[in-house]
Design an enzyme around this catalytic site. Structure first.
Site, short mmCIF file in Angstrom:
data_model
loop_
_atom_site.label_atom_id
_atom_site.label_comp_id
_atom_site.label_asym_id
_atom_site.label_seq_id
_atom_site.Cartn_x
_atom_site.Cartn_y
_atom_site.Cartn_z
N ARG A 138 0.86 -1.18 0.00
CA ARG A 138 0.00 0.00 0.00
C ARG A 138 0.89 1.23 0.00
NH1 ARG A 138 -2.34 -3.37 4.08
NH2 ARG A 138 -4.46 -4.10 3.55
N LYS B 163 -2.82 -1.96 7.59
CA LYS B 163 -4.07 -1.48 8.17
C LYS B 163 -4.31 -2.13 9.53
CE LYS B 163 -6.74 -0.16 4.08
NZ LYS B 163 -7.99 -0.42 3.31
N HIS C 9 -2.03 2.30 -6.10
CA HIS C 9 -2.87 1.14 -5.80
C HIS C 9 -3.08 0.27 -7.03
CE1 HIS C 9 -4.60 -0.17 -2.06
NE2 HIS C 9 -5.65 -0.66 -2.69
N ARG D 25 -0.51 -2.32 -6.83
CA ARG D 25 -0.89 -3.35 -5.84
C ARG D 25 -1.89 -4.32 -6.47
NH1 ARG D 25 -1.44 -4.57 -0.25
NH2 ARG D 25 -3.59 -4.90 0.45
N HIS E 225 -4.74 -8.88 3.74
CA HIS E 225 -6.19 -8.76 3.88
C HIS E 225 -6.66 -9.55 5.10
CE1 HIS E 225 -6.88 -7.82 -0.67
NE2 HIS E 225 -6.57 -6.74 0.03
N TYR F 217 -9.98 -10.55 -6.95
CA TYR F 217 -8.95 -10.82 -7.95
C TYR F 217 -9.23 -12.08 -8.75
CZ TYR F 217 -6.60 -7.05 -5.58
OH TYR F 217 -6.32 -5.82 -5.05
#
Length: 314
Positions: A153, A184, A252, A255, A278, A287
């Protein structure tokens, strides 16, 4: 007077109201006119007047628009125009219920994340802007390699320091070939760093000292201060344009490209989840849609029976 008005007269009176009393822009009035013309046509087809339209009618017409390919946003705008008419009719005492009440447009599907093709991603990473300061070129190439090669990120990239320390949010261990980042939710993870990214890192570190002052940041500008996310976005967009790509690239997107390309090669969704950091596998599953989209494109381009793919005509 309005009690005996025809449907067309009621619609015109409402349009006069929004134009004069609500002072809506003429463009908005034109859009309302088209939407209400559609409402009248639907009502006529159903054999009812506008004041006799029921909630079930509205739901059926929404379903028809949706199956006909109208976007969720387009349906929502049409419903807004219809709802406004019926609110006004209610205030005039001409109806005792609003048939559009509680009717909502279908939920819009989440757009697929934008990813580069493999060739474009490599072209961006290997591009050399010869008229740039060599230090800028080395830094920007290293940024590109880490974003695409590690799936970082932008916040994780910006937070990287040159070396591990008690205050470092992230760092790269060249000997182990790993990047340690703070993602995150303040969750730490380690991701592998490939040979191309490690080579780009070594080239950048060899010249970083020309600008280095007291900031421990891995990526700094000419004044020796940590780069901001916005500065990186600007530099990456510029690089993509100079590299001849058809679309401006943002961090992004690299990514997304990382995730899509790893999944295409490995088919291991769980591994991609871990690499991206994630919390839920459902976030990573988008994806798989990108992967199928890629496979469909390959099929269309390569298979001798792909032309005109779709339902057979009778």
């Amino acid at each position: 007077m309005l009690a005996s008005a025809t449907d067309a007269e009621l619609v015109q009176a409402y349009l006069d109201h929004v134009r004069v009393e609500k002072r809506l822009a003429e463009r908005t009035v034109i859009l309302y006119t088209a939407d209400l013309d559609k409402l009248q046509a639907n009502a006529q087809t159903a054999g009812v007047g506008l004041r006799q339209v029921q909630n079930a009618h509205i739901r059926r017409w929404v379903a028809q628009m949706h199956s006909g390919g109208r976007s969720a946003r387009g349906i929502a705008l049409i419903l807004s125009g219809w709802r406004g008419l019926y609110v006004w009719l209610g205030r005039q005492g001409l109806i005792d219920h609003n048939p559009v009440q509680d009717v909502r447009a279908p939920k819009a599907g989440k757009p697929l994340p934008k990813a580069l093709g493999v060739d474009d991603a490599v072209q961006l990473a290997t591009h050399v802007q010869e008229d740039d300061d060599p230090r800028l070129e080395a830094r920007d190439r290293c940024i590109t390699e880490l974003l695409y090669g590690c799936g970082l990120r932008i916040g994780e990239l910006v937070g990287l320091d040159v070396a591990a320390s008690g205050t470092a949010r992230g760092w790269i261990d060249p000997q182990a070939g790993e990047a340690h980042v703070l993602g995150k939710g303040s969750k730490r993870r380690s991701v592998p760093v490939g040979r191309a990214a490690l080579a780009a890192l070594a080239q950048w570190l060899a010249v970083r000292g020309d600008w280095a002052q007291d900031d421990p940041a891995l990526f700094i500008g000419g004044r020796g201060q940590r780069l901001t996310p916005q500065q990186i976005r600007v530099r990456l967009k510029r690089r993509s344009m100079l590299a001849g790509l058809n679309t401006p690239v943002h961090p992004h997107m690299l990514r997304h490209s990382f995730a899509s390309h790893v999944l295409q090669s490995s088919g291991d969704l769980r591994a991609v989840q871990e690499l991206l950091g994630h919390a839920s596998i459902s976030t990573t599953q988008v994806y798989t849609r990108l992967d199928f989209q890629h496979l469909a494109q390959v099929y269309d381009a390569a298979h001798p029976r792909a032309k005109g793919r779709g339902p057979a005509k009778p």
